[in-house]
Design an enzyme around this catalytic site. Structure first.
Site, PDB file in Angstrom:
ATOM      1  N   ASP A 543       0.947  -1.356   0.201  1.00 51.20           N
ATOM      2  CA  ASP A 543      -0.113   0.031   0.067  1.00 51.20           C
ATOM      3  C   ASP A 543       0.700   1.167  -0.047  1.00 51.20           C
ATOM      4  OD1 ASP A 543      -2.620   1.324   0.675  1.00 51.20           O
ATOM      5  OD2 ASP A 543      -1.622   1.955   2.416  1.00 51.20           O
ATOM      6  N   GLU A 573       1.489   0.337  -4.901  1.00 54.11           N
ATOM      7  CA  GLU A 573       1.354   1.724  -5.325  1.00 54.11           C
ATOM      8  C   GLU A 573       2.377   2.566  -5.342  1.00 54.11           C
ATOM      9  OE1 GLU A 573      -3.452   1.987  -4.023  1.00 54.11           O
ATOM     10  OE2 GLU A 573      -1.928   1.946  -2.123  1.00 54.11           O
TER      11      GLU A 573
END
Length: 939
Positions: A543, A573
């Site tokens: 994340d 990400e």
């Protein structure tokens, strides 16, 4: 309030609020306690002995000595063991470093300092930094810099548990300015934390504990026989001055017992506090993570910790290349919470994956047989925001599709319901307990979550699926003295990234961690190794990975390969934003900065072109910002700008081609304006569209757990008269583009069954109902009611009429059709090596786009793949044609004239009848029905 001490600095007694105001910070990193919490902390003298009663006290923090200093920030930095810098301050003037062992410092502007037990002059000088330190602190503005002599530095190191301030004074000794200091630079320079023995180690002869707490003055271990019983022992730990860690070895095998740490630590702006904390290196936890549990994860023959056959169970073969992977992103509760074919005790739990005859497991098995390789789980580490005991699931009364009733019922119990996405880390190396079964009388609650997590992984491996998990090392849920703040209550101010005033940065959403600091990077690496070795995890998705250093990610990659004994794919990400944007503090693990590592980032280039708009569209833009899939220019909806230029559609088509080519920075093609250039020369919102160096460095997707589902986006942006059948076809086009793209395909669970969240753009806390998956393929979730007010209420007037439109809601026919077409695309990708090219050179050599340049038809994407001389290619040539237009389209492709293309065998026999109307003529003309993706091959 007699238990509150006098303000020692001036001899005046203090009321609780006066005392509170003396150490209550405002708007900075030392924002630790609310006033009410301060009153809840019984105050002791600084010399108070540790008592076993501290192990069982209702409060997890005890104020030993309040700070006399009013609110103060932390604008100065320790750069290394002896060098400090105060940005913005002149290199001339009088500076002094102050210490108080009992938090008695008072430094008020215009007055002399009081309460110091030691004062050292700080003499500014032109200190030269070594290259590594200079690079690390390059983000700090210029200012006063000084290097302390060895004697002073030794005093600092010997008193890390004290209160410290840096002051600027006038010639009469009055304070001009005062600041606290940011300590990570010193701690990383002084202590060899990499070699500290941390966490828990247990064998038949002894049990060892290790905790990194270099600024603590005293640390002890509380032991408990059970998760709810009173403490049975309190034993002090011993400090290792070389590493900053504290250690304790107890004779005997203590497996099954529980423990916490008592850590006496100076909290800036608060005072000396005794914190009772769990182990950040916990391998097991009691219910609701109140205590750490002593377990041996290596004891795989213990039936309490591992299912039969765990140690030697067969795992799916690792991919020859990461581009051979296909991901399906799934939340544990979504998978089974509403599945009546799963036993009630397993619904929403790890064990639902062991019910092989359930509807959900039949679905996953069918996906695996079609070509799915990897199931990716949303957070399954220990979560701070879901009660593990007594969580509730509200019963929802039937209501109208545009009613706020469902979301209101869920919001009323959101803090204690059973659902959350889980991006709220509590303990990084332990499975989440709310997904485990309620322990039976003879079970150890801490062991149940371990065994059942392994049950889940073994069952998924058994049907041929590798298991990946979402990890969140970019933030913690809380910081400071909050009850769920583990790290900051052990080493205040170290584990989080601070701004120029010493406040914890929150650009991620929450309390940003600092993996550029040695021990936060180590915690990340250590716990990832646990997941790979002890739980069989096959890949990790990070994340907000762009908030972490590339160096930390590369170190993790190498360590996993070394200690897990296999390559572990890493994806994440790579968004570039916040205080670290554009390499402000370090080289980020972000898009374009990971080239050559094999670590992949999610690409937003084709995603945004396909969907239209951006993540946070609101108001009219929520409907008007159409994308290539849902009608941009060629099929405008009622809210679309009639003056939107055709060039926007042309540019969207270019960006989709960029995604199909793996977002490769060096890939060269013809753009809509006629230029021939590399994808690095194609614009994407001011950044290069192409940024990756190899296909395996890009993850392609059109929907994931964030934002609106693709179906919901189509409900808003497709022309309102679009039929149910065509809405399903648009969904299939998005699926197809991802399948046809070079790189790693990533699908959100339910994209294949037209998943809707009833227009909820952020369903992280919207309960089971809005996140429901229906494996009977009869209900996609559309029209449950208005979505959660917290993120959507401002748009309810726009959303309500859409939800009322019954023509949008699909029937089981459209859901079943999409399910089957998705499986066809999985088969096509799995059996077509040309869609999984390994290198950028291969992509450039074998992939070319037709129907490009100023004269193109931008509603149709055409790609040609040359399989000649590619071993095992399966087809000599592949030609794919993706038509987003509602109308049939015919193109002339002169370069393909004379070739004998036929429709792909899997489409000739597949679920989509319309695609069988696609034709390729010998003269190079190709005709494709509306909203259809066709693949032709030369066999």
């Amino acid at each position: 309030m007699a238990q509150y001490a006098a303000l020692a600095a001036d001899g005046h007694s203090a009321s609780p609020c006066a005392l509170h105001n003396a150490w209550k910070p405002s708007g900075n990193v030392f924002r630790r306690f609310a006033c009410a919490l301060a009153f809840a902390l019984p105050m002791m003298t600084v010399s108070a002995a540790t008592s076993i009663t501290d192990c069982d006290a209702p409060a997890t923090a005890r104020l030993l000595q309040p700070s006399m200093q009013t609110a103060v920030d932390a604008r100065a930095y320790w750069l290394d063991a002896s060098t400090l810098q105060w940005p913005g301050k002149p290199a001339t003037g009088r500076y002094r470093l102050l210490r108080s062992r009992d938090a008695a410092l008072v430094a008020a502007v215009g007055k002399p300092v009081r309460g110091a037990d030691a004062v050292w002059p700080v003499v500014p000088s032109a200190v030269r930094l070594d290259a590594g330190t200079a690079t690390r602190f390059e983000f700090i503005p210029e200012g006063m810099r000084a290097r302390l002599d060895a004697t002073v530095s030794a005093h600092v190191r010997a008193s890390l548990d004290a209160q410290w301030l840096l002051v600027q004074e006038d010639l009469r000794g009055r304070v001009i300015d005062v600041t606290g200091l940011q300590w990570p630079g010193l701690l990383d320079a002084v202590f060899d934390g990499d070699h500290a023995d941390l966490g828990l180690h247990v064998d038949s002869e002894s049990t060892r504990f290790g905790l990194w707490a270099p600024t603590a003055g005293h640390v002890a271990v509380c032991l408990y026989d059970s998760e709810g019983g009173a403490a049975t022992a309190l034993t002090p730990m011993h400090r290792d001055n070389a590493t900053g860690a504290w250690h304790l070895q107890r004779d005997g095998d203590l497996r099954g017992a529980y423990y916490t740490f008592l850590v006496d630590v100076m909290v800036p702006g608060v005072g000396l506090v005794r914190n009772r904390v769990t182990d950040p290196y916990s391998v097991a936890l009691s219910t609701d993570s109140v205590r750490s549990s002593i377990q041996d994860l290596d004891d795989v023959n213990n039936p309490a910790l591992a299912p039969p056959g765990w140690a030697g169970h067969a795992r799916p073969e690792a991919p020859a290349s990461n581009v051979d992977m296909t991901f399906y992103e799934l939340h544990v509760r979504d998978f089974s919470a509403s599945d009546a074919s799963v036993p009630a005790a397993h619904q929403g739990k790890y064990l639902a994956f062991t019910d092989l005859s359930s509807n959900g497991m039949r679905h996953l098995r069918a996906l695996r047989e079609a070509g799915l390789t990897d199931l990716h789980l949303l957070p399954v580490f220990d979560i701070a925001t879901v009660p593990e005991h007594g969580c509730v699931t509200p019963a929802l009364a039937p209501s109208a599709p545009d009613s706020p009733a469902a979301q209101a019922a869920i919001a009323a119990v959101a803090s204690r319901d059973c659902f959350n996405w889980g991006y709220d880390p509590y303990h990084f190396g332990v499975p989440e307990g709310s997904y485990a079964s309620t322990p039976k009388a003879h079970d150890d609650a801490a062991a149940v979550r371990i065994r059942e997590f392994r049950d889940m992984v073994q069952a998924l491996h058994g049907i041929g699926l590798r298991v990946g998990m979402d990890v969140v090392y970019n933030h913690t849920t809380t910081s400071g003295q909050a009850a769920t703040s583990v790290l900051d209550r052990i080493v205040p101010g170290y584990y989080h990234r601070l701004d120029a005033n010493g406040a914890v940065t929150r650009s991620t959403c929450c309390e940003n961690t600092a993996t550029e600091h040695r021990m936060m990077a180590r915690l990340m690496a250590d716990t990832l190794v646990v997941w790979a070795r002890q739980y069989g995890i096959d890949s990790f998705r990070f994340d907000l990975m762009g908030h972490q250093p590339r160096a930390a990610m590369e170190a993790v990659q190498q360590r996993l390969r070394r200690e897990a004994g296999r390559a572990i794919p890493l994806i994440g990400e790579g968004w570039n934003f916040g205080e670290v944007a554009n390499g402000a503090r370090f080289v980020q693990a972000s898009q374009g900065a990971l080239n050559g590592t094999g670590i992949a980032t999610f690409s937003d280039r084709a995603r945004d072109a396909l969907r239209g708009g951006g993540c946070c569209d609101s108001g009219r833009d929520l409907i008007a910002q159409q994308g290539w899939l849902n009608g941009l220019v060629y099929a405008p909806n009622a809210q679309a700008d009639p003056k939107r230029p055709h060039s926007d559609l042309m540019h969207a088509a270019d960006l989709i081609r960029a995604g199909l080519a793996g977002t490769l920075q060096t890939y060269s093609t013809t753009f809509a304006d006629g230029r021939i250039g590399t994808l690095a020369q194609l614009d994407y919102k001011g950044a290069p569209a192409g940024y990756a160096s190899q296909p395996a460095e890009v993850v392609n997707y059109v929907e994931n757990h964030d934002n609106l589902t693709l179906f919901d986006l189509g409900a808003l942006r497709l022309p309102s008269a679009t039929s149910r059948e065509d809405r399903a076809r648009v969904q299939a086009l998005g699926i197809a583009v991802v399948a046809l793209s070079q790189g790693l395909p990533y699908y959100h669970a339910g994209i294949d069954v037209l998943r809707s969240k009833s227009l909820d753009r952020n369903s992280f806390d919207s309960g089971d109902a809005f996140n429901r998956l229906d494996w009977t393929y009869t209900d996609n979730g559309f029209g449950l009611g208005l979505p959660r007010a917290a993120d959507n209420e401002k748009d309810w007037p726009l959303l309500a009429p859409v939800l009322r439109d019954g023509s949008i809601r699909p029937t089981s026919k459209e859901i079943g059709w999409t399910r089957d077409v998705f499986r066809d695309w999985l088969r096509i990708r799995a059996t077509t090596p040309l869609l999984r090219l390994r290198t950028a050179d291969e992509v450039q050599r074998r992939l070319r786009f037709l129907n490009v340049g100023p004269a193109q038809n931008p509603a149709v994407i055409v790609g040609h793949l040359d399989g000649s001389d590619l071993p095992g290619a399966g087809a000599h040539e592949v030609l794919y044609v993706v038509n987003a237009s509602p109308q049939p389209q015919t193109l002339s492709l002169p370069s393909e004239a004379g070739k004998h293309y036929v429709l792909h065998p899997l489409q000739r026999s597949g679920a989509d009848e319309r695609v069988r109307g696609a034709r390729f003529e010998p003269d190079g003309r190709v005709a494709v029905p509306g909203r259809t993706a066709a693949v032709f091959v030369v066999e």
